[in-house]
Design a protein around this motif. Structure first.
Motif, PDB file in Angstrom:
ATOM      1  N   ILE A   1       0.837  -1.197   0.000  1.00 14.64           N
ATOM      2  CA  ILE A   1       0.000   0.000   0.000  1.00 14.64           C
ATOM      3  C   ILE A   1       0.869   1.243   0.000  1.00 14.64           C
ATOM      4  N   VAL A   2       1.911   1.233   0.815  1.00  9.13           N
ATOM      5  CA  VAL A   2       2.804   2.389   0.887  1.00  9.13           C
ATOM      6  C   VAL A   2       3.507   2.596  -0.452  1.00  9.13           C
ATOM      7  N   LEU A   3       4.017   1.505  -1.047  1.00  4.23           N
ATOM      8  CA  LEU A   3       4.723   1.615  -2.314  1.00  4.23           C
ATOM      9  C   LEU A   3       3.791   2.093  -3.424  1.00  4.23           C
ATOM     10  N   LEU A   4       2.597   1.519  -3.511  1.00  5.70           N
ATOM     11  CA  LEU A   4       1.659   1.913  -4.566  1.00  5.70           C
ATOM     12  C   LEU A   4       1.229   3.365  -4.421  1.00  5.70           C
ATOM     13  N   SER A   5       1.184   3.852  -3.198  1.00  6.45           N
ATOM     14  CA  SER A   5       0.743   5.233  -2.984  1.00  6.45           C
ATOM     15  C   SER A   5       1.750   6.249  -3.509  1.00  6.45           C
ATOM     16  N   THR A   6       2.991   5.814  -3.791  1.00  9.39           N
ATOM     17  CA  THR A   6       4.008   6.745  -4.293  1.00  9.39           C
ATOM     18  C   THR A   6       4.046   6.799  -5.815  1.00  9.39           C
ATOM     19  N   LEU A   7       3.323   5.897  -6.496  1.00 14.23           N
ATOM     20  CA  LEU A   7       3.468   5.773  -7.941  1.00 14.23           C
ATOM     21  C   LEU A   7       2.760   6.890  -8.694  1.00 14.23           C
ATOM     22  N   THR A   8       3.321   7.246  -9.835  1.00  8.85           N
ATOM     23  CA  THR A   8       2.686   8.204 -10.724  1.00  8.85           C
ATOM     24  C   THR A   8       1.618   7.489 -11.558  1.00  8.85           C
ATOM     25  N   LYS A   9       0.916   8.253 -12.354  1.00 11.15           N
ATOM     26  CA  LYS A   9      -0.151   7.683 -13.189  1.00 11.15           C
ATOM     27  C   LYS A   9       0.401   6.637 -14.147  1.00 11.15           C
ATOM     28  N   THR A  10       1.508   6.932 -14.828  1.00  9.96           N
ATOM     29  CA  THR A  10       2.064   5.989 -15.804  1.00  9.96           C
ATOM     30  C   THR A  10       2.663   4.769 -15.110  1.00  9.96           C
ATOM     31  N   GLN A  11       3.255   4.955 -13.940  1.00 13.17           N
ATOM     32  CA  GLN A  11       3.796   3.824 -13.196  1.00 13.17           C
ATOM     33  C   GLN A  11       2.683   2.893 -12.728  1.00 13.17           C
ATOM     34  N   ALA A  12       1.586   3.474 -12.235  1.00 10.64           N
ATOM     35  CA  ALA A  12       0.457   2.663 -11.789  1.00 10.64           C
ATOM     36  C   ALA A  12      -0.135   1.867 -12.943  1.00 10.64           C
ATOM     37  N   ALA A  13      -0.213   2.491 -14.118  1.00 16.94           N
ATOM     38  CA  ALA A  13      -0.745   1.784 -15.291  1.00 16.94           C
ATOM     39  C   ALA A  13       0.149   0.612 -15.675  1.00 16.94           C
ATOM     40  N   ALA A  14       1.462   0.783 -15.538  1.00 13.73           N
ATOM     41  CA  ALA A  14       2.396  -0.304 -15.863  1.00 13.73           C
ATOM     42  C   ALA A  14       2.201  -1.482 -14.905  1.00 13.73           C
ATOM     43  N   VAL A  15       1.996  -1.190 -13.627  1.00 17.35           N
ATOM     44  CA  VAL A  15       1.748  -2.263 -12.658  1.00 17.35           C
ATOM     45  C   VAL A  15       0.456  -2.990 -12.993  1.00 17.35           C
ATOM     46  N   GLN A  16      -0.586  -2.226 -13.324  1.00 16.49           N
ATOM     47  CA  GLN A  16      -1.876  -2.841 -13.621  1.00 16.49           C
ATOM     48  C   GLN A  16      -1.794  -3.752 -14.851  1.00 16.49           C
ATOM     49  N   ARG A  17      -1.036  -3.356 -15.868  1.00 12.57           N
ATOM     50  CA  ARG A  17      -0.891  -4.196 -17.069  1.00 12.57           C
ATOM     51  C   ARG A  17      -0.267  -5.540 -16.699  1.00 12.57           C
ATOM     52  N   ARG A  18       0.788  -5.509 -15.890  1.00 14.71           N
ATOM     53  CA  ARG A  18       1.451  -6.770 -15.525  1.00 14.71           C
ATOM     54  C   ARG A  18       0.535  -7.638 -14.671  1.00 14.71           C
ATOM     55  N   LEU A  19      -0.228  -7.026 -13.791  1.00 10.76           N
ATOM     56  CA  LEU A  19      -1.131  -7.799 -12.951  1.00 10.76           C
ATOM     57  C   LEU A  19      -2.271  -8.395 -13.774  1.00 10.76           C
ATOM     58  N   ASP A  20      -2.751  -7.649 -14.776  1.00  2.11           N
ATOM     59  CA  ASP A  20      -3.805  -8.176 -15.653  1.00  2.11           C
ATOM     60  C   ASP A  20      -3.307  -9.392 -16.425  1.00  2.11           C
ATOM     61  N   THR A  21      -2.087  -9.310 -16.950  1.00  2.00           N
ATOM     62  CA  THR A  21      -1.526 -10.448 -17.684  1.00  2.00           C
ATOM     63  C   THR A  21      -1.374 -11.653 -16.771  1.00  2.00           C
ATOM     64  N   TYR A  22      -0.891 -11.417 -15.561  1.00  4.34           N
ATOM     65  CA  TYR A  22      -0.740 -12.511 -14.609  1.00  4.34           C
ATOM     66  C   TYR A  22      -2.102 -13.126 -14.262  1.00  4.34           C
ATOM     67  N   SER A  23      -3.122 -12.286 -14.121  1.00  4.01           N
ATOM     68  CA  SER A  23      -4.461 -12.779 -13.802  1.00  4.01           C
ATOM     69  C   SER A  23      -5.010 -13.657 -14.918  1.00  4.01           C
ATOM     70  N   ARG A  24      -4.805 -13.235 -16.166  1.00  2.00           N
ATOM     71  CA  ARG A  24      -5.279 -14.047 -17.301  1.00  2.00           C
ATOM     72  C   ARG A  24      -4.571 -15.398 -17.309  1.00  2.00           C
ATOM     73  N   SER A  25      -3.292 -15.392 -16.988  1.00  2.00           N
ATOM     74  CA  SER A  25      -2.538 -16.642 -16.962  1.00  2.00           C
ATOM     75  C   SER A  25      -3.077 -17.579 -15.887  1.00  2.00           C
ATOM     76  N   ARG A  26      -3.407 -17.034 -14.719  1.00  2.00           N
ATOM     77  CA  ARG A  26      -3.946 -17.855 -13.640  1.00  2.00           C
ATOM     78  C   ARG A  26      -5.298 -18.459 -14.030  1.00  2.00           C
ATOM     79  N   ARG A  27      -6.095 -17.656 -14.726  1.00  2.00           N
ATOM     80  CA  ARG A  27      -7.414 -18.175 -15.141  1.00  2.00           C
ATOM     81  C   ARG A  27      -7.255 -19.285 -16.168  1.00  2.00           C
ATOM     82  N   ARG A  28      -6.251 -19.158 -17.047  1.00  2.00           N
ATOM     83  CA  ARG A  28      -6.011 -20.216 -18.037  1.00  2.00           C
ATOM     84  C   ARG A  28      -5.615 -21.521 -17.360  1.00  2.00           C
ATOM     85  N   LYS A  29      -4.980 -21.421 -16.207  1.00  2.00           N
ATOM     86  CA  LYS A  29      -4.557 -22.619 -15.493  1.00  2.00           C
ATOM     87  C   LYS A  29      -5.660 -23.166 -14.590  1.00  2.00           C
ATOM     88  N   ASN A  30      -6.890 -22.606 -14.740  1.00  2.00           N
ATOM     89  CA  ASN A  30      -8.058 -23.049 -13.973  1.00  2.00           C
ATOM     90  C   ASN A  30      -7.864 -22.899 -12.470  1.00  2.00           C
TER      91      ASN A  30
END
Length: 510
Positions: A77-106
Motif C-alpha cells: 500500500i505504501v509503495l503503490l501510494s508513491t506511484l505516478t499515473k504511468t507507473q500505476a498503469a504499468a503495474v496494472q498491465r502486468r497484474l492483468d496479464t498474470y491474472s489471465r494466466s492464472r485463469r487459463r490454469k483453472n
C-alpha cells in the motif's frame, strides 16, 4: 501414430494436380484432427510463460503480495501510494496479464488491485463514490498528476548536436514521455560517432538538489532498484518498447580465485583484506597499471597482446596476487589490457547482468537520445551494487583513455567498438543473432557503450522524482511505526493502571 482403420469410406480428397484423386493417409488425418488441440496448447503455454514472467516482474518490483488471493496491507500500500499515473498503469498491465494466466490454469483468479485496496469501480455513480470507503488508492493513482501533466510544458526541440539542453529529473521520465508523444514529438536517431557534436545535457538543481548514487544511505539505496524497475517498465510502455529480461543463470562453482569468479564472491574475498572494498581489487590493480603506463600507449585496448603471455600472466596472478609478489612493472601494457578484457569476459554472469543484458542492448533502438539516456539511467540504478560499482570504475577508466586520444589514437568510437563485445557477448548466454544482423547489432552495442562512456556523470545520478518517492516511503513507514508505538504505549499504560487497581483492591481487602 496409427489410428484403427475404419470401414467408413473416406470422402473424396484433393487431387495431386494430375487429375488423379487419392485418399489422405490415416496419419495425416490424425494430424489434421490434432492441429486445433496443438494450437490451443501452444497458446496456453505462451500465456503461462507470460504469466510467469509477469509474476517475476511483480516480485522484483516489490509487489509480490499482489500475487496471492489476498494482498497484505503492508508495504504494498505504501509503495503503490508513491506511484505516478504511468507507473500505476504499468503495474496494472502486468497484474492483468498474470491474472489471465492464472485463469487459463483453472486456478482462482487474482483479485484486481482496485478490489484489493477497496477502490470502487468506474461504473459507480459520483454519489456512490462519495459514500464509499475513503481509501480510493487505485483511483487516485490513475487520476493523480493529470492536471500537472496537462498543464506543465515538457516540450523539447529536436536534438541540436553540440547544444546544451536541460535534462529534467524532477518529473518521472514516463510522465514526460507521455506528454511529448501526445504532442507528436519526434526526434531523429543519431549515431554517436563525433563526441564534439553530441548534445550536452544540464541537470538543473531542483529543491532536492542533484543526488548522486553514493549520496544516499544504504537503506534508501535498497529502495531505488524496485522504484527504478517500475519506472523503466512504465517508460518502455509509453515508448512502445518491449522490456526483455532473461532468467538469471545458475552460477557454477570454480576453484579459481580471480578470473571466472562471481563479482560478489570476489568482493567477499577482497573485503577480508580491505573491509570497505566496493570494486574487485584485481580490477583496481589492472586499471591502475594501465592509467600509470598505458594511457599514452598508441592503440591501447585495440592492439592485442601476446595470448601466450596473457595466459601465463593469468596463472601467475591466480597464484601470487594476494601474496603481493606479482610485479606489475614487468608486464607489457597491451598484455594488461588483454587481461582487463579477459577479466570482464570470464565473469560467470555478464557485468550488465544476464537479466538485463537484452534491455541494455535494445536501448539503441529507442530513437530519441534523451529517452535512451533515461532508460540507461534507470537500468544502471537497477543493477546490483557490485555490478554498478565495477561498471562505474571501468567507464571512468575508458573516459580517461578517450581524453588522451591525441597520444594513444583511441577516440570514443574506437574505445567503445573494442569494449562492446566484452560487455555484450557472453559465453554463458545463447547468442541467437539473426543472419545478416551481425553488423547492425555490433554497431548498436558499441553505440550503447559510447553513450555510457560519454554521459556517465548523468547516468550515475538518482532522479529527484525517485528520491521524492523514497522519502514518501520513509515518511509513510515512520507514521505507521509511530502509530504502532502509540498503541503499544496506550496498552502498557492500561496494563499498569489495571495492575495498580488490582493491588489497591487487594490492599483494601486485607
Amino acid at each position: 501414430m496409427r489410428l484403427p482403420s475404419s470401414d467408413v469410406p473416406l470422402p473424396p480428397q484433393e487431387g495431386n494436380g494430375s487429375g488423379f484423386w487419392f485418399p489422405l493417409s490415416e496419419e495425416f488425418q490424425a494430424l489434421r484432427l490434432l492441429l486445433p488441440f496443438l494450437f490451443s496448447l501452444a497458446l496456453l503455454l505462451l500465456c503461462l510463460a507470460e504469466g510467469e514472467a509477469e509474476a517475476e516482474w511483480l516480485q522484483d518490483a516489490g509487489l509480490s503480495d499482489l500475487l496471492g488471493d489476498r494482498a497484505s496491507e503492508n508495504d504494498n500500500i505504501v509503495l503503490l501510494s508513491t506511484l505516478t499515473k504511468t507507473q500505476a498503469a504499468a503495474v496494472q498491465r502486468r497484474l492483468d496479464t498474470y491474472s489471465r494466466s492464472r485463469r487459463r490454469k483453472n486456478k482462482h483468479p487474482v483479485r484486481d488491485v482496485r478490489d484489493i485496496f477497496g477502490v470502487v469501480s468506474s461504473e459507480e455513480s459520483a454519489a456512490e463514490k462519495k459514500e464509499s470507503s475513503p481509501d480510493q488508492l487505485w483511483h487516485n493513482l490513475r487520476t493523480s498528476n493529470v492536471q500537472r501533466t496537462e498543464t506543465q510544458d515538457y516540450s523539447c526541440p529536436v536534438r541540436n548536436p553540440g547544444k546544451e539542453e536541460v535534462f529534467n529529473m524532477d518529473v518521472a521520465y514516463s510522465e514526460q514521455a507521455a506528454v511529448l508523444l501526445k504532442g507528436s514529438f519526434l526526434s531523429e536517431s543519431r549515431k554517436l560517432k563525433d563526441a564534439n557534436a553530441l548534445t550536452k545535457f544540464k541537470i538543473p538543481k531542483g529543491r532536492l538538489g542533484v543526488t548522486r548514487i553514493g549520496d544516499l544511505s544504504a537503506q534508501d539505496m535498497k529502495k531505488i532498484p524496485t522504484l527504478a524497475l517500475i519506472e523503466l517498465t512504465a517508460l518502455c510502455d509509453i515508448l512502445g518498447f518491449e522490456l526483455k529480461r532473461n532468467k538469471a543463470p545458475k552460477l557454477k562453482t570454480t576453484e579459481k580465485r580471480l578470473f571466472g569468479v562471481p563479482l560478489h564472491t570476489l568482493l567477499e574475498n577482497d573485503q577480508k583484506l580491505l573491509p570497505n572494498t566496493k570494486v574487485p581489487l584485481l580490477l583496481q590493480a589492472l586499471l591502475s597499471c594501465l592509467e600509470k603506463r598505458g594511457l599514452e600507449t598508441e592503440g591501447i585496448l585495440r592492439v592485442s597482446g601476446s595470448q601466450t603471455r596473457i595466459k601465463s600472466l593469468e596463472q601467475k596472478l591466480e597464484r601470487d596476487f594476494y601474496t603481493g609478489l606479482f610485479r606489475w612493472d614487468e608486464v607489457h601494457q597491451n598484455d594488461v589490457s588483454g587481461l582487463l578484457k579477459r577479466f570482464i569476459r570470464e565473469l560467470p554472469a555478464p557485468l550488465l547482468t544476464a537479466e538485463y543484458l537484452p534491455a541494455f542492448a535494445a536501448v539503441q533502438s529507442i530513437p530519441d537520445l534523451k529517452h535512451r539516456l533515461q532508460a540507461l539511467n534507470l537500468l544502471i540504478l537497477i543493477l546490483p551494487e557490485p555490478n554498478r560499482n565495477t561498471l562505474k570504475a571501468l567507464l571512468e577508466f575508458l573516459s580517461k583513455v578517450v581524453a588522451r586520444e591525441n597520444n594513444n589514437k583511441m577516440n570514443l568510437w574506437n574505445v567503445s567498438t573494442v569494449m562492446a563485445p566484452n560487455l555484450f557477448m557472453h559465453k554463458g548466454l545463447p547468442n541467437k543473432i539473426p543472419e545478416g544482423k551481425e553488423k547492425q547489432l555490433a554497431e548498436g552495442a558499441a553505440d550503447v557503450v559510447r553513450t555510457m562512456i560519454h554521459y556517465q556523470d548523468l547516468l550515475w545520478t538518482v532522479s529527484s522524482f525517485l528520491v521524492a518517492q523514497v522519502r514518501k516511503l520513509n515518511e509513510s513507514n515512520s507514521k505507521r511505526y509511530q502509530f504502532c508505538d502509540k498503541r503499544i504505549k496506550n496498552l502498557l499504560r492500561k496494563i499498569h493502571a489495571d495492575k495498580d487497581k488490582v493491588e489497591k483492591n487487594q490492599a483494601e481487602v486485607s
